[in-house]
Design a protein around this motif. Structure first.
Motif, PDB file in Angstrom:
ATOM      1  N   LEU A   1       0.764  -1.014  -0.127  1.00  0.00           N
ATOM      2  CA  LEU A   1       0.388  -0.072  -0.320  1.00  0.00           C
ATOM      3  C   LEU A   1       1.167   1.397  -0.473  1.00  0.00           C
ATOM      4  O   LEU A   1       0.568   2.235  -0.646  1.00  0.00           O
TER       5      LEU A   1
ATOM      6  N   TRP B   1       0.733   3.617  -3.146  1.00  0.00           N
ATOM      7  CA  TRP B   1       0.182   5.512  -2.438  1.00  0.00           C
ATOM      8  C   TRP B   1       0.993   6.301  -2.772  1.00  0.00           C
ATOM      9  O   TRP B   1       1.144   7.619  -1.276  1.00  0.00           O
TER      10      TRP B   1
ATOM     11  N   ARG C   1      -7.835  -1.039   0.646  1.00  0.00           N
ATOM     12  CA  ARG C   1      -8.310  -0.411  -1.215  1.00  0.00           C
ATOM     13  C   ARG C   1      -9.366   0.054  -1.841  1.00  0.00           C
ATOM     14  O   ARG C   1      -9.663   1.572  -1.630  1.00  0.00           O
TER      15      ARG C   1
END
Length: 240
Positions: free
Chosen positions: A134, A138, A228
């Motif tokens: 992640l 991101w 997500r």
């Protein structure tokens, strides 16, 4: 970036909660206090469990970590490991010089089941794999490092825009007073999240129970999709 691999969680081991509580004490009273510099307490996932990042001390690279039911201490080229029995015995293995406020002397026997300790290690390994993926996905959303804070015993990151109200914590808890089993959670900072995606117990957010994760044939994908989906919902909520 490809997510790190992790072993399947397996069904929750009987007595897991007692082992979790004992290892939580180890994190708070042994591992975090021995970290240098003295004002740093954040821990991380390490092979088989959790530990401190390596650091330099008196000309040697040092690290203290927990691997299953064992305490592992590395100083320079020497590594020592012993079964965790008491906080006081762990302090002896680590070395009193690493405790600025004095080495802990609690001699109460720690209730640690090796199978449960190994399962906790698998939980943190899955957490590490998910959170690092992640963080890569991101990278433009100011993700924090993945930290295991000893007072909570969760491994978590922060990501999203605080200004726009979409910043949230994404974390893996090994369980707490309101959750007997571990769980994955998303905790929005704004506290405004509502609807079917946000059904957490005891806080405003979302959670995915250990049992549901453990039953999945693809635990990594399920955990990633859970996070997500919530982030997308937060981004959409704040863009309206």
């Amino acid at each position: 970036m490809t997510a790190r691999t992790s072993e399947p969680l397996g069904p929750l081991v009987e007595g897991f909660a007692a082992t979790r509580e004992a290892l939580h004490l180890v994190a708070e009273q042994l591992v975090a206090p021995a970290r240098k510099p003295d004002n740093e307490i954040a821990l991380q996932a390490t092979p088989g469990g959790f530990g401190m990042p390596p650091f330099e001390w008196e000309g040697e690279k040092c690290q203290v970590r927990v691997d299953g039911a064992e305490l592992v201490v590395r100083r320079g080229d020497e590594e020592k490991r012993e079964r965790l029995t008491t906080i006081a015995a762990g302090a002896e293995l680590i070395g009193h010089d690493l405790f600025p406020g004095g080495a802990p002397t609690v001699a109460v026997q720690l209730e640690i089941d090796p199978a449960a300790a190994e399962q906790l290690g698998r939980w943190y390994a899955l957490a590490d794999a998910v959170l690092e993926q992640l963080r890569s996905d991101w990278s433009g959303d100011d993700p924090s490092e993945a930290n295991l804070w000893p007072e909570h015993f969760d491994l978590a990151i922060e990501a999203g825009s605080e200004k726009d109200g979409s910043r949230a914590n994404y974390g893996f808890s090994p369980g707490d007073a309101e959750h007997e089993e571990p769980y994955l959670y998303v905790g929005p900072w704004s506290g405004k999240a509502s609807g079917e995606l946000w059904q957490a117990k005891g806080f405003t957010g979302a959670e995915l129970d250990f049992s549901e994760l453990a039953a999945s044939v693809d635990q990594l994908s399920l955990a990633l999709d859970f996070c997500r989906t919530r982030k997308e919902a937060l981004d959409e909520m704040e863009s309206k």
